[in-house]
Design a protein around this motif. Sequence first.
Motif, PDB file in Angstrom:
ATOM      1  N   ASN A  26       7.161   8.172  -2.595  1.00  0.00           N
ATOM      2  CA  ASN A  26       7.109   6.730  -2.324  1.00  0.00           C
ATOM      3  C   ASN A  26       6.347   5.995  -3.414  1.00  0.00           C
ATOM      4  O   ASN A  26       5.301   6.454  -3.855  1.00  0.00           O
ATOM      5  CB  ASN A  26       6.430   6.448  -0.975  1.00  0.00           C
ATOM      6  N   GLU A  27       6.896   4.852  -3.800  1.00  0.00           N
ATOM      7  CA  GLU A  27       6.198   4.018  -4.770  1.00  0.00           C
ATOM      8  C   GLU A  27       5.004   3.376  -4.081  1.00  0.00           C
ATOM      9  O   GLU A  27       5.109   2.858  -2.981  1.00  0.00           O
ATOM     10  CB  GLU A  27       7.161   2.938  -5.271  1.00  0.00           C
ATOM     11  N   ARG A  28       3.850   3.450  -4.719  1.00  0.00           N
ATOM     12  CA  ARG A  28       2.644   2.886  -4.107  1.00  0.00           C
ATOM     13  C   ARG A  28       2.284   1.570  -4.776  1.00  0.00           C
ATOM     14  O   ARG A  28       2.470   1.403  -5.969  1.00  0.00           O
ATOM     15  CB  ARG A  28       1.481   3.871  -4.227  1.00  0.00           C
ATOM     16  N   GLN A  29       1.763   0.654  -3.947  1.00  0.00           N
ATOM     17  CA  GLN A  29       1.304  -0.634  -4.465  1.00  0.00           C
ATOM     18  C   GLN A  29      -0.017  -0.998  -3.796  1.00  0.00           C
ATOM     19  O   GLN A  29      -0.334  -0.497  -2.732  1.00  0.00           O
ATOM     20  CB  GLN A  29       2.345  -1.726  -4.175  1.00  0.00           C
ATOM     21  N   MET A  30      -0.739  -1.886  -4.456  1.00  0.00           N
ATOM     22  CA  MET A  30      -2.023  -2.323  -3.913  1.00  0.00           C
ATOM     23  C   MET A  30      -1.797  -3.154  -2.648  1.00  0.00           C
ATOM     24  O   MET A  30      -0.945  -4.031  -2.623  1.00  0.00           O
ATOM     25  CB  MET A  30      -2.753  -3.206  -4.928  1.00  0.00           C
ATOM     26  N   SER A  32      -3.726  -5.368  -1.545  1.00  0.00           N
ATOM     27  CA  SER A  32      -4.096  -6.754  -1.848  1.00  0.00           C
ATOM     28  C   SER A  32      -2.883  -7.547  -2.353  1.00  0.00           C
ATOM     29  O   SER A  32      -2.779  -8.745  -2.129  1.00  0.00           O
ATOM     30  CB  SER A  32      -5.221  -6.789  -2.888  1.00  0.00           C
ATOM     31  N   LYS A  33      -1.946  -6.861  -3.029  1.00  0.00           N
ATOM     32  CA  LYS A  33      -0.742  -7.516  -3.530  1.00  0.00           C
ATOM     33  C   LYS A  33       0.322  -7.590  -2.441  1.00  0.00           C
ATOM     34  O   LYS A  33       0.880  -8.646  -2.162  1.00  0.00           O
ATOM     35  CB  LYS A  33      -0.203  -6.729  -4.737  1.00  0.00           C
ATOM     36  N   THR A  34       0.603  -6.469  -1.802  1.00  0.00           N
ATOM     37  CA  THR A  34       1.686  -6.444  -0.819  1.00  0.00           C
ATOM     38  C   THR A  34       1.321  -7.224   0.438  1.00  0.00           C
ATOM     39  O   THR A  34       2.190  -7.827   1.050  1.00  0.00           O
ATOM     40  CB  THR A  34       2.058  -4.999  -0.431  1.00  0.00           C
ATOM     41  N   GLU A  37       2.320 -10.695  -0.095  1.00  0.00           N
ATOM     42  CA  GLU A  37       3.782 -10.818  -0.070  1.00  0.00           C
ATOM     43  C   GLU A  37       4.318 -10.749   1.353  1.00  0.00           C
ATOM     44  O   GLU A  37       5.219 -11.505   1.724  1.00  0.00           O
ATOM     45  CB  GLU A  37       4.421  -9.718  -0.921  1.00  0.00           C
TER      46      GLU A  37
END
Length: 65
Positions: A26-30, A32-34, A37
Amino acid sequence: GTMAQDMTEKELLKMELDQLKKEVKNERQMVSKTGKEIKEYIESMAGEDPLLKGVPEDKNPFKEK
């Protein structure tokens, strides 16, 4: 019994390992960003959300006749 109770510890560990192998791709993202969104998406869709704006009486399939 349930499926998990009938499995040996080795089978349970293999199942867990298989799951982790899938998740590691799985692609991970912060957050705080997601999080931002997700909030923006929810707010943009709020006008269409029947849980927020309600369902018209005549369109409600669960209303007693």
